[in-house]
Design a protein around this motif. Structure first.
Motif, mmCIF file in Angstrom:
data_model
loop_
_atom_site.group_PDB
_atom_site.id
_atom_site.type_symbol
_atom_site.label_atom_id
_atom_site.label_comp_id
_atom_site.label_asym_id
_atom_site.label_seq_id
_atom_site.Cartn_x
_atom_site.Cartn_y
_atom_site.Cartn_z
ATOM 1 N N UNK A 105 0.818 -1.213 0.000
ATOM 2 C CA UNK A 105 0.000 0.000 0.000
ATOM 3 C C UNK A 105 0.855 1.268 0.000
ATOM 4 N N UNK A 106 1.894 1.289 0.807
ATOM 5 C CA UNK A 106 2.618 2.528 1.081
ATOM 6 C C UNK A 106 3.223 3.173 -0.161
ATOM 7 N N UNK A 107 3.667 2.365 -1.113
ATOM 8 C CA UNK A 107 4.262 2.925 -2.332
ATOM 9 C C UNK A 107 3.628 2.341 -3.593
ATOM 10 N N UNK A 108 2.374 1.909 -3.463
ATOM 11 C CA UNK A 108 1.665 1.293 -4.590
ATOM 12 C C UNK A 108 2.523 0.219 -5.260
ATOM 13 N N UNK A 109 3.167 -0.572 -4.424
ATOM 14 C CA UNK A 109 3.980 -1.672 -4.923
ATOM 15 C C UNK A 109 3.083 -2.845 -5.310
ATOM 16 N N UNK A 110 3.590 -3.697 -6.199
ATOM 17 C CA UNK A 110 2.871 -4.902 -6.606
ATOM 18 C C UNK A 110 3.700 -6.129 -6.272
ATOM 19 N N UNK A 111 3.048 -7.142 -5.729
ATOM 20 C CA UNK A 111 3.681 -8.445 -5.509
ATOM 21 C C UNK A 111 3.080 -9.374 -6.549
ATOM 22 N N UNK A 112 3.916 -9.851 -7.477
ATOM 23 C CA UNK A 112 3.425 -10.522 -8.677
ATOM 24 C C UNK A 112 3.921 -11.966 -8.725
ATOM 25 N N UNK A 113 2.995 -12.904 -8.789
ATOM 26 C CA UNK A 113 3.374 -14.309 -8.899
ATOM 27 C C UNK A 113 3.817 -14.671 -10.302
ATOM 28 N N UNK A 114 4.795 -15.570 -10.378
ATOM 29 C CA UNK A 114 5.312 -16.045 -11.669
ATOM 30 C C UNK A 114 5.344 -17.571 -11.645
ATOM 31 N N UNK A 115 4.551 -18.185 -12.505
ATOM 32 C CA UNK A 115 4.510 -19.653 -12.593
ATOM 33 C C UNK A 115 4.581 -20.003 -14.070
ATOM 34 N N UNK A 116 5.813 -19.960 -14.598
ATOM 35 C CA UNK A 116 5.988 -20.097 -16.040
ATOM 36 C C UNK A 116 5.395 -21.393 -16.583
ATOM 37 N N UNK A 117 5.638 -22.523 -15.924
ATOM 38 C CA UNK A 117 5.167 -23.800 -16.440
ATOM 39 C C UNK A 117 3.663 -23.818 -16.662
ATOM 40 N N UNK A 118 2.918 -23.262 -15.721
ATOM 41 C CA UNK A 118 1.460 -23.223 -15.852
ATOM 42 C C UNK A 118 1.018 -22.175 -16.859
ATOM 43 N N UNK A 119 1.783 -21.091 -16.989
ATOM 44 C CA UNK A 119 1.419 -20.021 -17.917
ATOM 45 C C UNK A 119 1.425 -20.501 -19.369
ATOM 46 N N UNK A 120 2.277 -21.492 -19.659
ATOM 47 C CA UNK A 120 2.341 -22.021 -21.028
ATOM 48 C C UNK A 120 0.988 -22.590 -21.452
ATOM 49 N N UNK A 121 0.281 -23.221 -20.514
ATOM 50 C CA UNK A 121 -1.037 -23.788 -20.823
ATOM 51 C C UNK A 121 -2.059 -22.693 -21.082
ATOM 52 N N UNK A 122 -1.945 -21.585 -20.357
ATOM 53 C CA UNK A 122 -2.919 -20.510 -20.471
ATOM 54 C C UNK A 122 -2.641 -19.583 -21.648
ATOM 55 N N UNK A 123 -1.374 -19.494 -22.057
ATOM 56 C CA UNK A 123 -0.999 -18.593 -23.153
ATOM 57 C C UNK A 123 0.035 -19.264 -24.046
ATOM 58 N N UNK A 124 -0.368 -20.313 -24.791
ATOM 59 C CA UNK A 124 0.606 -21.015 -25.635
ATOM 60 C C UNK A 124 1.213 -20.133 -26.725
ATOM 61 N N UNK A 125 0.450 -19.188 -27.235
ATOM 62 C CA UNK A 125 0.999 -18.298 -28.265
ATOM 63 C C UNK A 125 2.074 -17.392 -27.687
ATOM 64 N N UNK A 126 1.848 -16.888 -26.469
ATOM 65 C CA UNK A 126 2.868 -16.074 -25.814
ATOM 66 C C UNK A 126 4.129 -16.870 -25.542
ATOM 67 N N UNK A 127 3.950 -18.137 -25.159
ATOM 68 C CA UNK A 127 5.095 -19.027 -24.945
ATOM 69 C C UNK A 127 5.924 -19.162 -26.215
ATOM 70 N N UNK A 128 5.254 -19.370 -27.346
ATOM 71 C CA UNK A 128 5.981 -19.530 -28.614
ATOM 72 C C UNK A 128 6.689 -18.242 -29.011
ATOM 73 N N UNK A 129 6.068 -17.111 -28.748
ATOM 74 C CA UNK A 129 6.727 -15.826 -29.036
ATOM 75 C C UNK A 129 7.990 -15.679 -28.203
#
Length: 326
Positions: free
Chosen positions: A253-277
């Motif tokens: 909150x204090x500096x409008x920071x973002x905590x962002x999860x990264x799960x590359x293996x699972x992301x490939x299933x959700x965005x196969x075109x992005x993976x190929x790019x």
């Protein structure tokens, strides 16, 4: 064939070389003669039963391989026996042969040997997906990489530089930091002997960094988050330190920071075109000499379990490549 076999989740000492029957490729799969495989942190976690994916027992660890296709299953298009390829296997790679879904296979580019191919995609795709797709890193921004001398850390360091960022490499020893400096880090920080937050603030004139790439977790995550600038993004990659941190949420909150999860293996299933790019982009950078994995150790299959122990104790720099047929 020879395989490093896990028959029960638990200590890595229980892994053993076994003679097992060669797998057969099912529909949509190819069978690969494994020329090289590389060691990644999830391999060690998986064998201990500590990873979010738990393969059916018994299984061989090994998520990343390079080799030659020896047989193709039905319904496979675009590959044939004799093709030189890279594959992200999920598991099964620490063996002389491995059956892999064809969708997880990529042609080995000209000019790339099996050793480099086996050490390339897992860490570099994770880092590119994190920095580009999740962190929205822009040229001119500052990037802090924790665990910067590890396989995925060095990939993030290199990709951050290619993307035009000023890169701060943080690691736990002077020899690790020397490697980071050699591979292009603009600034280096020993987060064991010094105060991470204070050093980042000093290097940025009090502003803080724009993006943190964090595969370490443990006590370093909160310090790194506190060291981010207004609108900073902390990318959660993993927890090599062994502990999942509990971060005070008011820091976001204090500096409008973002905590962002990264799960590359699972992301490939959700965005196969992005993976190929991303694969295409990485291959172009490799061909241009902008990125290349640093291989610190080359070991036979019989020494793979010992190398896994060194990895979890954070005694490895860059990548370890395993040669099943050695």
């Amino acid at each position: 064939m020879k395989s490093l076999l896990c028959t029960a989740f638990g200590p890595l000492e229980h892994l053993a070389i076994s003679e097992i029957r060669s797998p057969r490729p099912g529909p949509g799969q190819v069978l690969i003669d494994v020329k090289a495989a590389s060691l990644n942190f999830p391999d060690a976690l998986m064998a201990q039963g500590l990873y979010q994916v738990k393969p059916p027992l018994p299984f061989s660890p090994g998520t990343e391989i390079a080799g030659v296709i020896v047989e193709v299953g039905v319904d496979v298009r675009g590959f044939r026996a004799g093709d030189r390829v890279i594959a992200i296997t999920g598991w099964g790679g620490f063996a002389e042969e491995c059956a892999v879904d064809a969708g997880r296979v990529t042609p080995l580019p000209g000019g790339m040997d099996f050793e480099t191919g086996a050490a390339f995609l897992f860490t570099y795709e994770t880092a590119l997906h994190a920095l580009q797709d999740r962190g929205r890193l822009e040229a001119g921004e500052t990037l802090l990489v924790l665990g910067a001398a590890g396989g995925v850390g060095l990939a993030a360091l290199e990709i951050g530089k290619v993307m035009g960022a000023r890169v701060f490499a943080a690691a736990s020893s002077e020899d690790k930091l020397a490697l980071c400096r050699k591979l292009g880090a603009d600034e280096i920080i020993n987060y064991v002997s010094g105060n991470l937050r204070d050093r980042v603030k000093e290097l940025t004139g009090g502003k803080g960094v724009d993006v943190v790439f964090d595969p370490v977790g443990g006590p370093y995550t909160e310090s790194a988050l506190r060291a981010t600038a207004w609108g900073g993004r902390l990318l959660v990659i993993g927890f090599a330190a062994g502990d999942i941190p509990k971060v005070p949420i008011n820091l976001a909150l204090l500096k409008e920071r973002s905590i962002v999860g990264v799960y590359w293996g699972e992301s490939v299933k959700h965005d196969p075109e992005g993976h190929l790019r991303n694969v295409k982009q990485l291959m172009e950078w490799f061909a241009a000499g902008k990125v290349k994995p640093f291989v610190s150790e080359r070991v036979p299959l019989s020494e793979a379990a010992a190398a896994m122990k060194r990895l979890i104790h954070r005694q490895v720099m860059g990548k370890v490549v395993i040669f099943p047929e050695a």
